[in-house]
Each structure stands twice: as C-alpha cells, then as structure tokens.
Design an enzyme around this catalytic site. Structure first.
Site, PDB file in Angstrom:
ATOM      1  N   ASP A 210     -10.390  -7.005 -39.547  1.00  0.00           N
ATOM      2  CA  ASP A 210      -9.520  -6.425 -38.525  1.00  0.00           C
ATOM      3  C   ASP A 210      -8.422  -5.605 -39.204  1.00  0.00           C
ATOM      4  O   ASP A 210      -7.848  -6.055 -40.197  1.00  0.00           O
ATOM      5  CB  ASP A 210      -8.905  -7.542 -37.674  1.00  0.00           C
ATOM      6  N   ILE A 211      -8.135  -4.424 -38.680  1.00  0.00           N
ATOM      7  CA  ILE A 211      -7.122  -3.571 -39.314  1.00  0.00           C
ATOM      8  C   ILE A 211      -5.701  -4.043 -39.019  1.00  0.00           C
ATOM      9  O   ILE A 211      -4.762  -3.626 -39.686  1.00  0.00           O
ATOM     10  CB  ILE A 211      -7.287  -2.081 -38.935  1.00  0.00           C
TER      11      ILE A 211
ATOM     12  N   ASN B  67     -12.243 -11.790 -26.014  1.00  0.00           N
ATOM     13  CA  ASN B  67     -11.446 -11.344 -24.880  1.00  0.00           C
ATOM     14  C   ASN B  67     -12.363 -10.563 -23.944  1.00  0.00           C
ATOM     15  O   ASN B  67     -13.083  -9.676 -24.390  1.00  0.00           O
ATOM     16  CB  ASN B  67     -10.294 -10.458 -25.348  1.00  0.00           C
TER      17      ASN B  67
ATOM     18  N   GLY C 202      -7.486  -9.498 -22.068  1.00  0.00           N
ATOM     19  CA  GLY C 202      -6.920  -8.927 -23.286  1.00  0.00           C
ATOM     20  C   GLY C 202      -7.867  -8.052 -24.077  1.00  0.00           C
ATOM     21  O   GLY C 202      -7.562  -7.679 -25.207  1.00  0.00           O
ATOM     22  N   GLN C 203      -9.016  -7.696 -23.526  1.00  0.00           N
ATOM     23  CA  GLN C 203      -9.967  -6.841 -24.240  1.00  0.00           C
ATOM     24  C   GLN C 203      -9.422  -5.422 -24.303  1.00  0.00           C
ATOM     25  O   GLN C 203      -9.062  -4.844 -23.277  1.00  0.00           O
ATOM     26  CB  GLN C 203     -11.329  -6.858 -23.540  1.00  0.00           C
TER      27      GLN C 203
ATOM     28  N   HIS D 194     -17.124  -8.056 -28.659  1.00  0.00           N
ATOM     29  CA  HIS D 194     -16.765  -8.413 -30.034  1.00  0.00           C
ATOM     30  C   HIS D 194     -16.098  -9.780 -30.055  1.00  0.00           C
ATOM     31  O   HIS D 194     -15.562 -10.239 -29.058  1.00  0.00           O
ATOM     32  CB  HIS D 194     -15.860  -7.352 -30.669  1.00  0.00           C
TER      33      HIS D 194
ATOM     34  N   HIS E 197     -13.478 -12.139 -32.420  1.00  0.00           N
ATOM     35  CA  HIS E 197     -12.511 -12.252 -33.505  1.00  0.00           C
ATOM     36  C   HIS E 197     -12.713 -13.603 -34.183  1.00  0.00           C
ATOM     37  O   HIS E 197     -12.856 -14.623 -33.502  1.00  0.00           O
ATOM     38  CB  HIS E 197     -11.077 -12.222 -32.959  1.00  0.00           C
TER      39      HIS E 197
END
Length: 112
Positions: free
Chosen positions: A29-30, A85, A91-92, A98, A100
């Site tokens: 994750d960035i 999410n 919260g997507q 995907h 996390h």
C-alpha cells in the site's frame, strides 16, 4: 478501462509487487496504516464484494490463501488483519475488489 488497480496490474502504474499469479496481484500500500500493509487484488475486474457470486468461490478462497502466504513471507507470524471495504459507506475508495492485509503491530478494536 479507467481503473487504478487494473492499470497497476497491467504495469501502467508502478507498484511494489510482492506476489503475482494467474488470479491475483499483491503489492504494498502506498499509504500504509501499519508497519506491514499490502493489498491483494483479483486480476479480474470486480467492482466490490457486492458483485461476488457462486462463480467467484474459488477466487475468494485463493485470495485468502495468498494473503496468508504473503503475510508469512513478510514476517507476520504474530497475527495480522484482513480488511475488505465494500462500497461508499463501507469506505471503499477504489472500485475494484481488494483486500488490505495489515500487521506488524497490535490491531485495535473497534477499527474506526
């Protein structure tokens, strides 16, 4: 397609890849929320969990087995959290299914 994650899978946007096979792509994750934070994304474009059906059972199982493998590869032997999410209220922020995976510290509850 104008999907951020599809572009990452295609190599059009750089990412720090941790794993890839015919079904999934895994990258860091960035904007990490934990010392270890990576995403597991199906290569098939699926907008959200709400679009999953019986045909996706094998894919979803594979996502979790890959998440476990990469978590262990990243040294998460004391536990980790897997989060999905779903849609706006969930919260997507990217409309591509995907998951996390977060670890490297104690996770609190409730998450927020």
């Amino acid at each position: 397609m104008d999907c951020l994650f599809c572009k990452i899978i295609a190599g059009e946007i750089p990412s720090e890849k941790l794993y890839e096979d015919e079904l999934v792509y895994v990258f860091k994750d960035i904007n990490p929320e934990a010392p270890v934070h990576f995403l597991v994304i199906p290569k098939e474009h699926i907008n959200s969990t709400d679009e999953l059906d019986e045909a996706h059972k094998e894919l979803v199982g594979h996502v979790f087995l890959v998440a476990k493998k990469v978590a262990h590869d990243e040294g998460l032997t004391n536990g980790y959290r897997i989060v999905n999410n779903c849609k706006e209220d969930g919260g997507q922020t990217v409309n591509h299914l995907h998951f996390h995976v977060l670890g490297g510290r104690s996770m609190q509850w409730p998450p927020g």
